[in-house]
Scaffold this active site. Structure first.
Site, PDB file in Angstrom:
ATOM      1  N   ASP A  38       0.833  -1.212   0.000  1.00  0.00           N
ATOM      2  CA  ASP A  38       0.000   0.000   0.000  1.00  0.00           C
ATOM      3  C   ASP A  38       0.867   1.261   0.000  1.00  0.00           C
ATOM      4  O   ASP A  38       1.973   1.260   0.546  1.00  0.00           O
ATOM      5  CB  ASP A  38      -0.920  -0.032   1.236  1.00  0.00           C
ATOM      6  CG  ASP A  38      -2.108   0.903   1.098  1.00  0.00           C
ATOM      7  OD1 ASP A  38      -2.354   1.402  -0.017  1.00  0.00           O
ATOM      8  OD2 ASP A  38      -2.789   1.129   2.116  1.00  0.00           O
ATOM      9  N   GLY A  41      -0.021   5.497  -4.374  1.00  0.00           N
ATOM     10  CA  GLY A  41      -0.610   6.780  -4.752  1.00  0.00           C
ATOM     11  C   GLY A  41       0.028   7.928  -3.985  1.00  0.00           C
ATOM     12  O   GLY A  41       0.364   8.975  -4.552  1.00  0.00           O
ATOM     13  N   GLU A  85     -12.649  -4.326  -4.011  1.00  0.00           N
ATOM     14  CA  GLU A  85     -13.121  -2.939  -3.847  1.00  0.00           C
ATOM     15  C   GLU A  85     -12.349  -1.965  -4.741  1.00  0.00           C
ATOM     16  O   GLU A  85     -12.788  -0.836  -4.964  1.00  0.00           O
ATOM     17  CB  GLU A  85     -12.975  -2.500  -2.385  1.00  0.00           C
ATOM     18  CG  GLU A  85     -13.943  -3.170  -1.414  1.00  0.00           C
ATOM     19  CD  GLU A  85     -13.624  -4.633  -1.141  1.00  0.00           C
ATOM     20  OE1 GLU A  85     -12.432  -4.983  -1.058  1.00  0.00           O
ATOM     21  OE2 GLU A  85     -14.573  -5.433  -1.043  1.00  0.00           O
ATOM     22  N   ASN A  86     -11.195  -2.379  -5.240  1.00  0.00           N
ATOM     23  CA  ASN A  86     -10.385  -1.464  -6.064  1.00  0.00           C
ATOM     24  C   ASN A  86     -11.019  -1.167  -7.425  1.00  0.00           C
ATOM     25  O   ASN A  86     -10.607  -0.237  -8.118  1.00  0.00           O
ATOM     26  CB  ASN A  86      -8.957  -1.989  -6.243  1.00  0.00           C
ATOM     27  CG  ASN A  86      -8.093  -1.875  -4.996  1.00  0.00           C
ATOM     28  OD1 ASN A  86      -7.217  -2.698  -4.737  1.00  0.00           O
ATOM     29  ND2 ASN A  86      -8.329  -0.837  -4.185  1.00  0.00           N
ATOM     30  N   GLU A 225       1.264 -13.083  12.660  1.00  0.00           N
ATOM     31  CA  GLU A 225       1.846 -11.885  13.287  1.00  0.00           C
ATOM     32  C   GLU A 225       1.732 -10.719  12.308  1.00  0.00           C
ATOM     33  O   GLU A 225       2.103 -10.844  11.132  1.00  0.00           O
ATOM     34  CB  GLU A 225       3.318 -12.126  13.638  1.00  0.00           C
ATOM     35  CG  GLU A 225       3.531 -13.188  14.702  1.00  0.00           C
ATOM     36  CD  GLU A 225       2.877 -12.835  16.033  1.00  0.00           C
ATOM     37  OE1 GLU A 225       2.759 -11.636  16.364  1.00  0.00           O
ATOM     38  OE2 GLU A 225       2.479 -13.782  16.747  1.00  0.00           O
TER      39      GLU A 225
HETATM   40  C1  IPE Z   1      -5.606  -2.581  -0.104  1.00  0.00           C
HETATM   41  O1  IPE Z   1      -5.223  -1.267  -0.287  1.00  0.00           O
HETATM   42  C2  IPE Z   1      -5.557  -3.307  -1.401  1.00  0.00           C
HETATM   43  C3  IPE Z   1      -4.226  -3.456  -1.993  1.00  0.00           C
HETATM   44  C4  IPE Z   1      -3.099  -3.068  -1.496  1.00  0.00           C
HETATM   45  C5  IPE Z   1      -4.232  -4.116  -3.255  1.00  0.00           C
HETATM   46  P1  IPE Z   1      -6.291  -0.101  -0.465  1.00  0.00           P
HETATM   47  O2  IPE Z   1      -5.519   1.144  -0.605  1.00  0.00           O
HETATM   48  O3  IPE Z   1      -7.246  -0.445  -1.550  1.00  0.00           O
HETATM   49  O4  IPE Z   1      -7.082  -0.184   0.908  1.00  0.00           O
HETATM   50  P2  IPE Z   1      -7.891   0.932   1.713  1.00  0.00           P
HETATM   51  O5  IPE Z   1      -8.898   1.517   0.765  1.00  0.00           O
HETATM   52  O6  IPE Z   1      -6.916   1.941   2.186  1.00  0.00           O
HETATM   53  O7  IPE Z   1      -8.520   0.182   2.847  1.00  0.00           O
HETATM   54  C1  IPE Z   2      -1.597   0.222  -3.360  1.00  0.00           C
HETATM   55  O1  IPE Z   2      -1.353   1.587  -3.386  1.00  0.00           O
HETATM   56  C2  IPE Z   2      -1.827  -0.344  -4.733  1.00  0.00           C
HETATM   57  C3  IPE Z   2      -3.212  -0.751  -5.001  1.00  0.00           C
HETATM   58  C4  IPE Z   2      -4.204  -0.739  -4.166  1.00  0.00           C
HETATM   59  C5  IPE Z   2      -3.475  -1.226  -6.328  1.00  0.00           C
HETATM   60  P1  IPE Z   2      -2.541   2.645  -3.392  1.00  0.00           P
HETATM   61  O2  IPE Z   2      -2.919   2.903  -4.804  1.00  0.00           O
HETATM   62  O3  IPE Z   2      -3.656   2.187  -2.533  1.00  0.00           O
HETATM   63  O4  IPE Z   2      -1.826   3.909  -2.780  1.00  0.00           O
HETATM   64  P2  IPE Z   2      -2.426   4.931  -1.729  1.00  0.00           P
HETATM   65  O5  IPE Z   2      -2.945   4.132  -0.581  1.00  0.00           O
HETATM   66  O6  IPE Z   2      -3.520   5.671  -2.418  1.00  0.00           O
HETATM   67  O7  IPE Z   2      -1.266   5.796  -1.358  1.00  0.00           O
HETATM   68 MG    MG Z   3      -4.058   2.444  -0.554  1.00  0.00          MG
END
Ligand code: IPE
Ligand code: IPE
Ligand code: MG
Length: 262
Positions: A38, A41, A85-86, A225
């Site tokens: 994570d 972005g 959910e993505n 863990e």
């Molecule tokens: C969880 O991250 C899914 C992946 C890393 C693929 P998200 O960024 O989608 O999760 P939330 O929305 O912060 O819970």
């Molecule tokens: C994780 O990074 C990658 C995916 C969920 C595909 P994010 O895209 O969720 O990055 P943030 O959380 O918005 O920084």
């Molecule tokens: Mg994220």
């Protein structure tokens, strides 16, 4: 250890913090590590870049972690790449991610062949765009005979969907007279999950400072863990991995029992 000790030492030689490596107990490396990758972005936003640059940078971090896990003798690495959910993200970002998964898989096949890594897919593949689905199918086919580390990639994965799917499969078997409801035990349920036959993860790492599971492996993480780090995924290095493993090794897993000698 699947690689020569010298090669191992070379790979981990440039430690910014040598003491960490001293603390690592190579005889107690987790068998199965799961990672919620994570923060892509936010990594891009910090640089004034579009989110897609963060996802691209995240691929390099994944490559490093795969290599490090192979070097450490980890048996299975499970990575969360795209949740159910993505799909709620802007269409442009979803499209970019889907084509990034396909191109990354093709680019990484030589690494997987070289290291004997076997690909596993977790999630509902039918909903993926054709070229992404076909690339996963190709990766699964081409690495099926590898006997090294398993790399399980969760794309269009949701733990609740996974558990409902397992429940339906077991219900169908009961209706068909192949089993009785009383026969449904933890092993039977686990065997219907996408992750079967992998053992449950020993260690879960989530990057970017978020401390939640976001619908990932809710059944399988019962006694795992959990290690949370503020490092954003594209910045995550082999050393951050070693730090997480050292933290794991300092934990006392009791599984509801009591410590030996306590
Ligand atoms: C969880 O991250 C899914 C992946 C890393 C693929 P998200 O960024 O989608 O999760 P939330 O929305 O912060 O819970
Ligand atoms: C994780 O990074 C990658 C995916 C969920 C595909 P994010 O895209 O969720 O990055 P943030 O959380 O918005 O920084
Ligand atoms: Mg994220």
């Amino acid at each position: 250890m699947p690689v020569a000790h010298e090669e191992f030492l070379t790979y981990f030689a440039e430690a910014p913090d040598g003491s960490r490596f001293d603390e690592l107990d190579l005889s107690r490396v987790p068998r199965h590590i799961a990672v919620i990758m994570d923060g892509n972005g936010r990594w891009a936003a910090q640089r004034g870049l579009a989110r897609g640059y963060g996802h691209a940078a995240g691929v390099a971090a994944l490559r490093e972690v795969i290599t490090a896990c192979v070097r450490l003798g980890v048996r299975a690495l499970t990575v969360y790449a795209f949740s159910t959910e993505n799909w709620n993200r802007p269409q442009e970002e979803v499209n970019l991610l889907m084509s990034l998964f396909a191109s990354t898989l093709i680019d990484e096949l030589p690494l997987m062949h070289r290291e004997g890594v076997r690909l596993k897919y977790l999630g509902e593949m039918d909903d993926l765009p054709d070229d992404t689905r076909e690339t996963f199918e190709r990766g699964l086919r081409e690495t099926a005979d590898h006997t090294g580390m398993t790399l399980a990639v969760a794309v269009n994965y949701g733990s609740r969907a996974e558990m409902l799917r397992a429940t339906r499969a077991l219900a169908r078997r009961c209706v068909a007279g192949e089993m009785r409801p009383e026969d449904i035990d933890e092993a039977a349920f686990s065997s219907e999950l996408y992750t079967s036959p992998l053992p449950d993860p020993d260690l879960l790492i989530r990057t970017s400072g978020e401390e939640r599971l976001s619908n990932f492996l809710l059944w399988q993480l019962s006694y795992t863990e959990l290690v949370f780090t503020d490092v954003l995924w594209p910045d995550f290095t082999r050393w951050d991995l070693v730090r997480a493993i050292v933290e794991f090794q300092g934990r006392h897993r009791r599984y509801g029992g009591v410590e030996d000698g306590a």
